[in-house]
Design an enzyme around this catalytic site. Structure first.
Site, mmCIF file in Angstrom:
data_model
loop_
_atom_site.group_PDB
_atom_site.id
_atom_site.type_symbol
_atom_site.label_atom_id
_atom_site.label_comp_id
_atom_site.label_asym_id
_atom_site.label_seq_id
_atom_site.Cartn_x
_atom_site.Cartn_y
_atom_site.Cartn_z
ATOM 1 N N HIS A 112 4.732 -7.447 -0.070
ATOM 2 C CA HIS A 112 4.387 -8.730 -0.681
ATOM 3 C C HIS A 112 5.058 -8.884 -2.053
ATOM 4 O O HIS A 112 5.560 -7.917 -2.627
ATOM 5 C CB HIS A 112 2.872 -8.845 -0.809
ATOM 6 C CG HIS A 112 2.162 -8.914 0.510
ATOM 7 N ND1 HIS A 112 1.514 -10.047 0.958
ATOM 8 C CD2 HIS A 112 2.011 -7.984 1.499
ATOM 9 C CE1 HIS A 112 0.985 -9.816 2.148
ATOM 10 N NE2 HIS A 112 1.260 -8.571 2.497
ATOM 11 N N ASP B 297 0.857 -1.186 0.000
ATOM 12 C CA ASP B 297 0.000 0.000 0.000
ATOM 13 C C ASP B 297 0.892 1.235 0.000
ATOM 14 O O ASP B 297 1.955 1.242 0.629
ATOM 15 C CB ASP B 297 -0.853 0.033 1.270
ATOM 16 C CG ASP B 297 -2.025 -0.936 1.225
ATOM 17 O OD1 ASP B 297 -2.037 -1.817 0.353
ATOM 18 O OD2 ASP B 297 -2.920 -0.807 2.080
ATOM 19 N N SER C 139 8.038 3.696 5.511
ATOM 20 C CA SER C 139 9.211 3.920 4.672
ATOM 21 C C SER C 139 8.850 3.813 3.203
ATOM 22 O O SER C 139 7.754 4.175 2.795
ATOM 23 C CB SER C 139 10.328 2.947 5.042
ATOM 24 O OG SER C 139 11.560 3.411 4.530
#
Length: 284
Positions: free
Chosen positions: A146, A89, A250
């Site tokens: 992911h 995201d 980050s």
């Protein structure tokens, strides 16, 4: 001028000391403190707890467990086969073609591919002329990373560095930001060739985790490398599987080789993305 003053202040701060203090504070398990911190954080950064596997602050043993929370299995569907899945995201800070040895950081600023990869010219050559995407994770985002494609891990490289903020204001002001900060390069072999996922550290992010090695935070100031290409160390991860996480917010940088990818036509710089969303078509 405000951005420049902000970056000047960042340069004077003791990054690693502050990050170490944040690490300890985020793991303090005193219930009144951690519950208060989580309840304040949720509205401040508009966190959608309806997507979390557990929506209740009291269920998390400390603030870091909340920050790296898992989502419901149906919260992030993975795009169709043949598509490159977004690894996290966040906001699409920059993307496009790697021009020789240069990647775009912000208007008027590029940085070196070889420097980003710790000065490894042979590794940089694998991605010369390829494609890249930079995704900024804000504090309110889901903070697990992911796999964009299924791949076999070849090598993990820890590159020490500073811990500047990686917010948009810093990215547009501080030259070579991502090749200055501490980072973890994870190199995979995929059906379209080599793929690199680079987890970039930031202020208050003094360590990063992977699913195969746990927390990676060597004290050594030299570059550290771990090979995983032998049968005894072989690690295979499927597209959409978790590969790592940030202990605070980050940036993730994705590198793909030449002629491996065609971006979606509607992608734009600054666009909000979700993990699993299709970024483009793979040329298999």
């Amino acid at each position: 001028m405000v951005d420049r003053l902000f970056v000047l202040l960042l340069q004077l701060l003791p990054h690693h000391l502050l990050s170490r203090l944040a690490w300890m504070l985020c793991r303090w398990r005193w219930a009144p403190f951690k519950d208060w911190a989580i309840r304040r954080f949720i509205p401040l950064f508009q966190v959608d707890m309806g997507q979390a596997q557990s929506p209740y602050p009291v269920d998390y043993v400390d603030f870091n467990a909340f920050f790296t929370r898992a989502l419901r299995p149906d919260a992030r569907p993975i795009c169709a086969e043949g598509q490159l899945a977004c690894p996290a995201d966040g906001q699409l800070s920059a993307f496009g073609a790697i021009q020789g040895d240069s990647l775009f950081q912000a208007k008027g600023m590029d940085y070196s591919l070889a420097e980003l990869l710790g000065g490894d010219a042979d590794l940089a050559e694998r991605f010369r002329g390829g494609q890249f995407a930079t995704i900024y994770l804000s504090p309110g985002d889901y903070h697990r990373v992911h796999m964009p494609l299924s791949g076999q891990l070849q090598e993990m490289i820890h590159i020490p560095g500073r811990l500047f903020s990686v917010s948009p204001r810093t990215a547009r002001t501080l030259p070579r930001l991502f090749s200055r900060n501490e980072r973890l390069v994870c190199l995979f072999n995929t059906e379209v060739g080599p793929m690199a996922l680079i987890l970039v550290g930031a202020i208050f992010v003094g360590c990063m985790d992977t699913v195969w090695a746990g927390t990676v935070a060597p004290a050594d100031l030299r570059i550290s490398r771990w090979p995983y290409a032998t049968p005894a160390t072989q690690i295979q991860l499927q597209r959409g599987a978790e590969m790592g996480r940030f202990n605070l917010g980050s940036t993730v940088i994705l590198l793909m080789p030449e002629d491996a990818l065609s971006w979606r036509d509607d992608l734009n710089q600054g666009q909000a993305l979700r993990m699993g969303e299709g970024l483009g078509s793979c040329r298999i």
